[in-house]
Design a protein around this motif. Structure first.
Motif, short mmCIF file in Angstrom:
data_model
loop_
_atom_site.label_atom_id
_atom_site.label_comp_id
_atom_site.label_asym_id
_atom_site.label_seq_id
_atom_site.Cartn_x
_atom_site.Cartn_y
_atom_site.Cartn_z
N MET A 84 -17.98 -4.38 91.44
CA MET A 84 -18.41 -4.43 93.16
C MET A 84 -17.98 -2.82 93.52
N ALA A 85 -19.32 -2.27 94.63
CA ALA A 85 -19.81 -1.75 94.67
C ALA A 85 -19.34 -0.56 96.17
N HIS A 86 -18.89 0.10 96.31
CA HIS A 86 -19.10 0.70 97.75
C HIS A 86 -19.97 0.28 98.14
N VAL A 87 -20.21 0.84 100.49
CA VAL A 87 -21.35 0.60 100.38
C VAL A 87 -21.62 1.81 101.76
N VAL A 88 -22.36 2.83 102.11
CA VAL A 88 -21.66 3.37 102.75
C VAL A 88 -22.91 2.83 104.25
N THR A 89 -22.24 2.96 105.14
CA THR A 89 -22.36 1.60 106.57
C THR A 89 -22.87 3.06 107.77
N GLU A 90 -23.54 2.48 108.74
CA GLU A 90 -24.17 2.83 109.93
C GLU A 90 -23.59 4.24 110.42
N CYS A 97 -17.81 13.13 99.93
CA CYS A 97 -18.08 11.67 99.63
C CYS A 97 -18.83 12.36 97.93
N VAL A 98 -19.58 12.67 97.95
CA VAL A 98 -20.72 13.36 96.86
C VAL A 98 -19.68 14.03 96.15
N GLU A 99 -18.64 14.56 96.25
CA GLU A 99 -18.49 15.81 95.86
C GLU A 99 -17.10 14.97 94.94
N VAL A 100 -16.65 14.17 95.01
CA VAL A 100 -15.49 13.55 94.66
C VAL A 100 -16.05 12.14 92.91
N CYS A 101 -16.99 11.34 93.70
CA CYS A 101 -18.06 11.16 92.79
C CYS A 101 -17.58 11.24 91.09
N PRO A 102 -17.64 10.25 90.55
CA PRO A 102 -17.40 10.70 89.13
C PRO A 102 -19.23 9.97 88.15
N VAL A 103 -19.57 9.75 89.11
CA VAL A 103 -20.92 9.16 88.72
C VAL A 103 -22.28 9.13 88.79
N ASP A 104 -21.53 10.40 90.36
CA ASP A 104 -23.01 10.79 90.72
C ASP A 104 -24.13 9.29 91.75
N CYS A 105 -22.86 9.00 92.03
CA CYS A 105 -24.42 7.71 92.50
C CYS A 105 -24.57 7.05 93.87
N PHE A 106 -24.66 9.11 94.51
CA PHE A 106 -25.06 8.94 95.92
C PHE A 106 -26.58 9.44 95.99
N HIS A 107 -27.51 8.93 97.09
CA HIS A 107 -28.49 9.40 97.39
C HIS A 107 -28.78 9.45 98.26
N GLU A 108 -29.70 10.93 98.87
CA GLU A 108 -29.84 11.59 99.97
C GLU A 108 -30.52 11.03 100.50
N CYS A 155 -14.30 8.08 96.84
CA CYS A 155 -14.93 8.80 97.86
C CYS A 155 -14.20 7.92 99.47
N VAL A 156 -14.14 7.15 99.72
CA VAL A 156 -13.57 6.05 100.49
C VAL A 156 -13.20 6.93 101.39
N GLU A 157 -11.76 7.39 101.10
CA GLU A 157 -10.94 8.65 101.11
C GLU A 157 -11.27 10.13 102.16
N GLY A 196 -15.46 7.39 108.53
CA GLY A 196 -15.29 6.45 107.74
C GLY A 196 -15.95 5.37 108.04
N ALA A 197 -17.04 5.85 106.82
CA ALA A 197 -18.96 4.83 106.87
C ALA A 197 -18.32 4.40 105.54
N ILE A 198 -17.26 4.86 104.81
CA ILE A 198 -17.61 3.99 103.48
C ILE A 198 -16.88 2.91 103.07
N PHE A 199 -16.66 1.83 102.65
CA PHE A 199 -16.37 0.64 102.36
C PHE A 199 -16.67 -0.26 101.45
N PRO A 200 -15.85 -0.97 100.23
CA PRO A 200 -16.11 -1.91 99.57
C PRO A 200 -16.67 -3.28 100.03
#
Length: 107
Positions: free
Chosen positions: A1-7, A17-28, A46-48, A53-57
């Motif tokens: 299951m992935a996480h999703v950036v929302t509106e 969130c980018v700074e804590v991601c261990p797998v570099d899955c964020f795109h800008e 990334c959620v915390e 509060g834009a990131i959700f499972p």
């Protein structure tokens, strides 16, 4: 299951969130971040870190935000990976919580 950036990320684009991601899955993109669902390992770090509060499972995406599942997947293929924190957008605080921002998304 992935996480999703929302509106709520639109026109804010905080990158804590980018700074804590261990797998570099964020795109800008110009005014939004997305998570590559194929790269996300569901670590939840990334959620915390998201100050708006834009990131959700993916299974917990709020009602009305389900379209962001496909949008994250689509734009992750088009936008470059971001791995370091950068300043948030000017006036980011003004945009936090503003509804119906999807038309403002810059591709």
């Amino acid at each position: 299951m992935a996480h999703v950036v929302t509106e709520n990320c639109i026109n804010c684009k905080h990158t804590d969130c980018v700074e804590v991601c261990p797998v570099d899955c964020f795109h800008e993109g110009p005014n939004f971040l997305v998570i590559d669902p194929d790269e996300c390992i569901d670590c939840t770090l990334c959620v915390e870190e998201c100050p708006v509060g834009a990131i959700f499972p993916e299974l917990d995406v709020p009602a009305g935000q389900e379209g962001f599942l496909a949008l994250n997947a689509e734009l992750a293929r088009q936008w470059p990976v971001i791995t370091e924190k950068i300043p948030s957008m000017e006036d980011a605080d003004k945009w936090d919580g503003v509804p119906d921002k999807l038309p403002l998304l810059k591709r």
